[in-house]
Design an enzyme around this catalytic site. Structure first.
Site, PDB file in Angstrom:
ATOM      1  N   ARG A   1      53.433  22.998 163.956  1.00 15.80           N
ATOM      2  CA  ARG A   1      53.243  21.571 164.280  1.00 15.80           C
ATOM      3  C   ARG A   1      52.390  21.386 165.536  1.00 15.80           C
ATOM      4  O   ARG A   1      51.561  20.486 165.613  1.00 15.80           O
ATOM      5  CB  ARG A   1      54.602  20.881 164.458  1.00 15.80           C
ATOM      6  CG  ARG A   1      55.389  20.787 163.160  1.00 15.80           C
ATOM      7  CD  ARG A   1      56.626  19.939 163.315  1.00 15.80           C
ATOM      8  NE  ARG A   1      56.289  18.548 163.592  1.00 15.80           N
ATOM      9  CZ  ARG A   1      57.162  17.650 164.042  1.00 15.80           C
ATOM     10  NH1 ARG A   1      58.418  17.995 164.254  1.00 15.80           N
ATOM     11  NH2 ARG A   1      56.802  16.411 164.265  1.00 15.80           N
TER      12      ARG A   1
ATOM     13  N   ASN B   1      57.657   9.001 167.736  1.00 14.25           N
ATOM     14  CA  ASN B   1      56.755  10.100 167.393  1.00 14.25           C
ATOM     15  C   ASN B   1      56.571  11.055 168.568  1.00 14.25           C
ATOM     16  O   ASN B   1      56.659  10.660 169.726  1.00 14.25           O
ATOM     17  CB  ASN B   1      55.396   9.549 166.959  1.00 14.25           C
ATOM     18  CG  ASN B   1      55.526   8.668 165.736  1.00 14.25           C
ATOM     19  OD1 ASN B   1      56.555   8.696 165.060  1.00 14.25           O
ATOM     20  ND2 ASN B   1      54.515   7.873 165.452  1.00 14.25           N
TER      21      ASN B   1
ATOM     22  N   HIS C   1      61.684  10.427 171.523  1.00 10.64           N
ATOM     23  CA  HIS C   1      62.052  11.753 171.012  1.00 10.64           C
ATOM     24  C   HIS C   1      61.265  12.874 171.671  1.00 10.64           C
ATOM     25  O   HIS C   1      61.158  13.964 171.119  1.00 10.64           O
ATOM     26  CB  HIS C   1      61.870  11.793 169.488  1.00 10.64           C
ATOM     27  CG  HIS C   1      62.826  10.888 168.765  1.00 10.64           C
ATOM     28  ND1 HIS C   1      62.687  10.534 167.446  1.00 10.64           N
ATOM     29  CD2 HIS C   1      63.952  10.267 169.195  1.00 10.64           C
ATOM     30  CE1 HIS C   1      63.678   9.728 167.094  1.00 10.64           C
ATOM     31  NE2 HIS C   1      64.455   9.545 168.139  1.00 10.64           N
TER      32      HIS C   1
ATOM     33  N   CYS D   1      62.730  24.962 179.083  1.00  8.18           N
ATOM     34  CA  CYS D   1      63.764  25.971 178.937  1.00  8.18           C
ATOM     35  C   CYS D   1      65.015  25.307 178.366  1.00  8.18           C
ATOM     36  O   CYS D   1      65.323  24.163 178.673  1.00  8.18           O
ATOM     37  CB  CYS D   1      64.064  26.605 180.297  1.00  8.18           C
ATOM     38  SG  CYS D   1      65.408  27.814 180.191  1.00  8.18           S
TER      39      CYS D   1
ATOM     40  N   CYS E   1      67.488  26.097 182.036  1.00  9.95           N
ATOM     41  CA  CYS E   1      67.118  25.682 183.393  1.00  9.95           C
ATOM     42  C   CYS E   1      66.082  24.559 183.337  1.00  9.95           C
ATOM     43  O   CYS E   1      65.770  24.041 182.267  1.00  9.95           O
ATOM     44  CB  CYS E   1      66.651  26.882 184.229  1.00  9.95           C
ATOM     45  SG  CYS E   1      64.959  27.432 183.912  1.00  9.95           S
TER      46      CYS E   1
ATOM     47  N   CYS F   1      64.174  31.977 184.035  1.00 11.77           N
ATOM     48  CA  CYS F   1      65.549  32.464 183.899  1.00 11.77           C
ATOM     49  C   CYS F   1      65.742  33.411 182.707  1.00 11.77           C
ATOM     50  O   CYS F   1      66.827  33.970 182.533  1.00 11.77           O
ATOM     51  CB  CYS F   1      66.521  31.285 183.806  1.00 11.77           C
ATOM     52  SG  CYS F   1      66.518  30.485 182.197  1.00 11.77           S
TER      53      CYS F   1
ATOM     54  N   GLU G   1      56.615  -0.218 152.651  1.00 12.19           N
ATOM     55  CA  GLU G   1      57.695  -0.685 151.756  1.00 12.19           C
ATOM     56  C   GLU G   1      58.792  -1.361 152.572  1.00 12.19           C
ATOM     57  O   GLU G   1      58.791  -1.296 153.802  1.00 12.19           O
ATOM     58  CB  GLU G   1      58.266   0.510 150.988  1.00 12.19           C
ATOM     59  CG  GLU G   1      58.816   1.579 151.919  1.00 12.19           C
ATOM     60  CD  GLU G   1      59.155   2.897 151.224  1.00 12.19           C
ATOM     61  OE1 GLU G   1      58.581   3.180 150.162  1.00 12.19           O
ATOM     62  OE2 GLU G   1      60.010   3.609 151.770  1.00 12.19           O
TER      63      GLU G   1
HETATM   64  P1  OAD Z   1      60.337   8.427 158.397  1.00 11.76           P
HETATM   65  O1  OAD Z   1      59.605   9.560 157.748  1.00 11.76           O
HETATM   66  O2  OAD Z   1      61.802   8.327 158.207  1.00 11.76           O
HETATM   67  O3  OAD Z   1      59.743   7.044 157.877  1.00 11.76           O
HETATM   68  C1  OAD Z   1      58.364   6.799 157.837  1.00 11.76           C
HETATM   69  C2  OAD Z   1      58.182   5.350 157.461  1.00 11.76           C
HETATM   70  O4  OAD Z   1      56.789   5.064 157.541  1.00 11.76           O
HETATM   71  C3  OAD Z   1      58.625   5.004 156.039  1.00 11.76           C
HETATM   72  O5  OAD Z   1      59.385   3.789 156.084  1.00 11.76           O
HETATM   73  C4  OAD Z   1      57.308   4.794 155.277  1.00 11.76           C
HETATM   74  O6  OAD Z   1      57.433   3.797 154.271  1.00 11.76           O
HETATM   75  C5  OAD Z   1      56.409   4.332 156.384  1.00 11.76           C
HETATM   76  N1  OAD Z   1      54.965   4.641 156.189  1.00 11.76           N
HETATM   77  C6  OAD Z   1      54.416   5.754 155.663  1.00 11.76           C
HETATM   78  N2  OAD Z   1      53.076   5.696 155.715  1.00 11.76           N
HETATM   79  C7  OAD Z   1      52.763   4.512 156.299  1.00 11.76           C
HETATM   80  C8  OAD Z   1      51.540   3.858 156.637  1.00 11.76           C
HETATM   81  N3  OAD Z   1      50.342   4.419 156.403  1.00 11.76           N
HETATM   82  N4  OAD Z   1      51.612   2.642 157.244  1.00 11.76           N
HETATM   83  C9  OAD Z   1      52.814   2.056 157.495  1.00 11.76           C
HETATM   84  N5  OAD Z   1      53.990   2.625 157.188  1.00 11.76           N
HETATM   85  C10 OAD Z   1      53.978   3.828 156.600  1.00 11.76           C
HETATM   86  O7  OAD Z   1      59.936   8.449 159.930  1.00 11.76           O
HETATM   87  P2  OAD Z   1      60.649   7.751 161.188  1.00 11.76           P
HETATM   88  O8  OAD Z   1      61.207   6.431 160.834  1.00 11.76           O
HETATM   89  O9  OAD Z   1      59.688   7.846 162.307  1.00 11.76           O
HETATM   90  O10 OAD Z   1      63.626  12.142 164.633  1.00 11.76           O
HETATM   91  O11 OAD Z   1      61.830   8.757 161.452  1.00 11.76           O
HETATM   92  C11 OAD Z   1      62.632   8.526 162.567  1.00 11.76           C
HETATM   93  C12 OAD Z   1      63.076   9.827 163.151  1.00 11.76           C
HETATM   94  O12 OAD Z   1      63.746  10.598 162.165  1.00 11.76           O
HETATM   95  C13 OAD Z   1      61.974  10.754 163.623  1.00 11.76           C
HETATM   96  O13 OAD Z   1      61.507  10.483 164.911  1.00 11.76           O
HETATM   97  C14 OAD Z   1      62.624  12.081 163.590  1.00 11.76           C
HETATM   98  C15 OAD Z   1      63.208  11.936 162.205  1.00 11.76           C
HETATM   99  O14 OAD Z   1      64.099  12.820 161.829  1.00 11.76           O
HETATM  100  C16 OAD Z   1      63.866  13.315 165.250  1.00 11.76           C
HETATM  101  O15 OAD Z   1      63.235  14.332 165.020  1.00 11.76           O
HETATM  102  C17 OAD Z   1      64.955  13.243 166.267  1.00 11.76           C
END
Ligand code: OAD
Length: 247
Positions: free
Chosen positions: A74, A106, A123, A131, A134, A154, A219
């Site tokens: 990534r 993000n 996030h 680390c 530490c 450490c 959506e």
């Molecule tokens: P998701 O992958 O859960 O959701 C992505 C959203 O973006 C969905 O509702 C899609 O419909 C929408 N989407 C996709 N392409 C798009 C576009 N071109 N324009 C507009 N909308 C679009 O991602 P997050 O909601 O960011 O956390 O997920 C939240 C958190 O869950 C992340 O930060 C991560 C994840 O697990 C951690 O890692 C702690």
């Protein structure tokens, strides 16, 4: 109101034009058009494993090599990606507001790369590692090459400076998000599935304090029913149109 029809877009633009204080919450969807996979879509898998299974402290303790392999992939992928028109439209919107908060889930750094300034990374960021034990931190570009990099201070394991499932969000991020929810007159919620707390409840909090809520997503989501306007379409198309109409 639903759909990316002219009427919804105009309603949203009028709400934004009247607001001096604007908060934005973004999720993986805003970076999808830059080529960053979302979490819950078809792109949320890596070598057959769900990205969400690898992003946990338990996975890191059990199999740090696999988790680091995933994160090195990534981090390396970040080198080839650039902000898109959606990120740039939000940077432009910031210039037009008296107060502006961009709260993002993000970890890709694309909002800052696009020129946004008041960015809170709920996030964390793939641009840094830290680390596990530490206070040592460094840039991901200075990561030692071993499969599981060790802390030079450490000797414990280094890990990406991101928040994993089951971990608390950093206090400073929660303070900034709370200020944004309290102060904003309009909140834009862009490209998030609205499934992960506490981000999922931010729109509800801002709405209950009187802010207008505009959602931009491909959506409907659980946030749609608290939104005053839902603009269905890709963020890289919807946001530039919206900001242009806001004038
Ligand atoms: P998701 O992958 O859960 O959701 C992505 C959203 O973006 C969905 O509702 C899609 O419909 C929408 N989407 C996709 N392409 C798009 C576009 N071109 N324009 C507009 N909308 C679009 O991602 P997050 O909601 O960011 O956390 O997920 C939240 C958190 O869950 C992340 O930060 C991560 C994840 O697990 C951690 O890692 C702690």
């Amino acid at each position: 109101m639903n759909g990316m029809d002219e009427g919804s877009l105009r309603t949203a633009a009028e709400m934004l034009s009247r607001a001096r204080r604007v908060a934005v919450l973004t999720g993986a969807g805003i970076s999808a058009e830059s080529g960053v996979p979302t979490f819950r879509g078809a792109g949320g898998f890596w070598r057959g494993r769900s990205a969400m299974d690898l992003a946990t402290p338990g996975a890191f303790s059990r199999d740090p090599e696999a988790v680091w392999e995933f994160y090195r992939f990534r981090i390396a992928a970040l080198a080839g990606i650039e902000p898109n028109d959606g990120h740039r439209a939000l940077a432009e919107l910031e210039c037009r507001c008296d107060q502006f908060w961009l709260i993002t889930q993000n970890v890709d750094g694309l909002h800052r790369a696009a020129g946004s300034e008041n960015v809170t990374e709920l996030h964390g960021s793939l641009e840094r590692v830290r680390c596990r034990i530490c206070s040592y931190r460094c840039a991901s570009s200075d990561l030692p090459p071993e499969a599981v990099p060790q802390c030079p201070a450490c000797g414990d394991m280094l890990r990406p400076a991101v928040v994993w499932f089951g971990e608390n969000l950093p206090d400073f991020a929660l303070v900034a998000a709370d200020e944004a929810m309290r102060e904003c007159q309009v909140m834009l919620v862009v490209g998030t599935s609205g499934l992960v707390e506490p981000a999922a409840s931010f729109a509800r909090m801002a709405g209950s304090r009187g802010a207008g809520i505009i959602e931009v997503n491909l959506e409907s989501t659980p946030i749609s029913h608290v939104a005053d306007v839902s603009l269905l379409g890709p963020a890289g198309v919807v946001l530039p149109s919206l900001v242009e109409l806001t004038g």
